[in-house]
Design a protein around this motif. Structure first.
Motif, mmCIF file in Angstrom:
data_model
loop_
_atom_site.group_PDB
_atom_site.id
_atom_site.type_symbol
_atom_site.label_atom_id
_atom_site.label_comp_id
_atom_site.label_asym_id
_atom_site.label_seq_id
_atom_site.Cartn_x
_atom_site.Cartn_y
_atom_site.Cartn_z
ATOM 1 N N UNK A 199 29.257 -71.667 -6.690
ATOM 2 C CA UNK A 199 29.692 -73.051 -6.455
ATOM 3 C C UNK A 199 30.316 -73.192 -5.071
ATOM 4 N N UNK A 200 30.522 -74.422 -4.606
ATOM 5 C CA UNK A 200 31.158 -74.633 -3.301
ATOM 6 C C UNK A 200 32.573 -74.060 -3.197
ATOM 7 N N UNK A 201 33.203 -73.778 -4.337
ATOM 8 C CA UNK A 201 34.523 -73.148 -4.333
ATOM 9 C C UNK A 201 34.479 -71.716 -4.859
ATOM 10 N N UNK A 202 33.266 -71.186 -5.024
ATOM 11 C CA UNK A 202 33.087 -69.858 -5.606
ATOM 12 C C UNK A 202 33.312 -68.724 -4.626
ATOM 13 N N UNK A 203 33.039 -67.536 -5.104
ATOM 14 C CA UNK A 203 33.310 -66.317 -4.338
ATOM 15 C C UNK A 203 32.520 -66.237 -3.035
ATOM 16 N N UNK A 204 31.263 -66.687 -3.064
ATOM 17 C CA UNK A 204 30.484 -66.641 -1.826
ATOM 18 C C UNK A 204 31.110 -67.545 -0.773
ATOM 19 N N UNK A 205 31.419 -68.768 -1.150
ATOM 20 C CA UNK A 205 32.010 -69.714 -0.192
ATOM 21 C C UNK A 205 33.377 -69.223 0.291
ATOM 22 N N UNK A 206 34.144 -68.596 -0.587
ATOM 23 C CA UNK A 206 35.446 -68.046 -0.174
ATOM 24 C C UNK A 206 35.257 -66.978 0.898
ATOM 25 N N UNK A 207 34.263 -66.115 0.706
ATOM 26 C CA UNK A 207 33.969 -65.093 1.715
ATOM 27 C C UNK A 207 33.569 -65.765 3.027
ATOM 28 N N UNK A 208 32.658 -66.708 2.962
ATOM 29 C CA UNK A 208 32.169 -67.366 4.172
ATOM 30 C C UNK A 208 33.288 -68.087 4.922
ATOM 31 N N UNK A 209 34.212 -68.697 4.175
ATOM 32 C CA UNK A 209 35.315 -69.439 4.804
ATOM 33 C C UNK A 209 36.227 -68.558 5.659
ATOM 34 N N UNK A 210 36.193 -67.268 5.440
ATOM 35 C CA UNK A 210 37.025 -66.348 6.212
ATOM 36 C C UNK A 210 36.519 -66.192 7.652
ATOM 37 N N UNK A 211 35.350 -66.733 7.953
ATOM 38 C CA UNK A 211 34.728 -66.529 9.261
ATOM 39 C C UNK A 211 34.492 -67.861 9.973
ATOM 40 N N UNK A 212 34.669 -67.857 11.297
ATOM 41 C CA UNK A 212 34.437 -69.085 12.056
ATOM 42 C C UNK A 212 32.984 -69.520 11.988
ATOM 43 N N UNK A 213 32.783 -70.811 11.957
ATOM 44 C CA UNK A 213 31.439 -71.356 11.985
ATOM 45 C C UNK A 213 30.888 -71.770 10.642
#
Length: 110
Positions: free
Chosen positions: A28-42
């Motif tokens: 989901x948009x708030x799931x584990x994948x998105x959480x990982x991605x949010x840690x990085x710029x861009x």
């Protein structure tokens, strides 16, 4: 002025019924994948879409400001990315990388 070229990385999944809840939570948009991605710029966002004629078929659309931003995340977050990928393997019958697409509507001057 330079152009900002938004890219979308699109994946298709056929989810096993017994793992549907876990898949929805993690992708989901708030799931584990998105959480990982949010840690990085861009990183911009993750969208999760469900096929209206097949409740177990989904696509994810991960939006980034550039392909290089995504590539940098994959390099710097390699261990976390591989861990999540391995953890999610049992959830699907099929996983297909559709491709990386330039978002024509969102190309703009910066």
């Amino acid at each position: 002025m330079s152009k900002v070229e938004i890219i979308d990385i699109i994946w298709e999944y056929t989810v096993k019924e017994k793992y549907l809840d876990q898949f929805l939570r993690i992708y989901s948009p708030d799931g584990e994948w998105a959480k990982l991605f949010r840690e990085y710029p861009g990183f911009i966002r993750t969208d999760l879409k469900q096929d209206i004629s097949d409740q177990f078929r989904f696509i994810t659309i991960d939006s980034w400001v550039s392909y290089s931003s995504f590539s940098e995340m994959k390099e710097r977050g390699k261990k976390e990315y591989e861990y999540l990928d391995k953890m999610c393997e049992p959830f699907t019958n099929e996983e297909k990388h559709i491709g990386v697409f330039r978002n024509i509507n969102e190309i703009s001057d910066t």
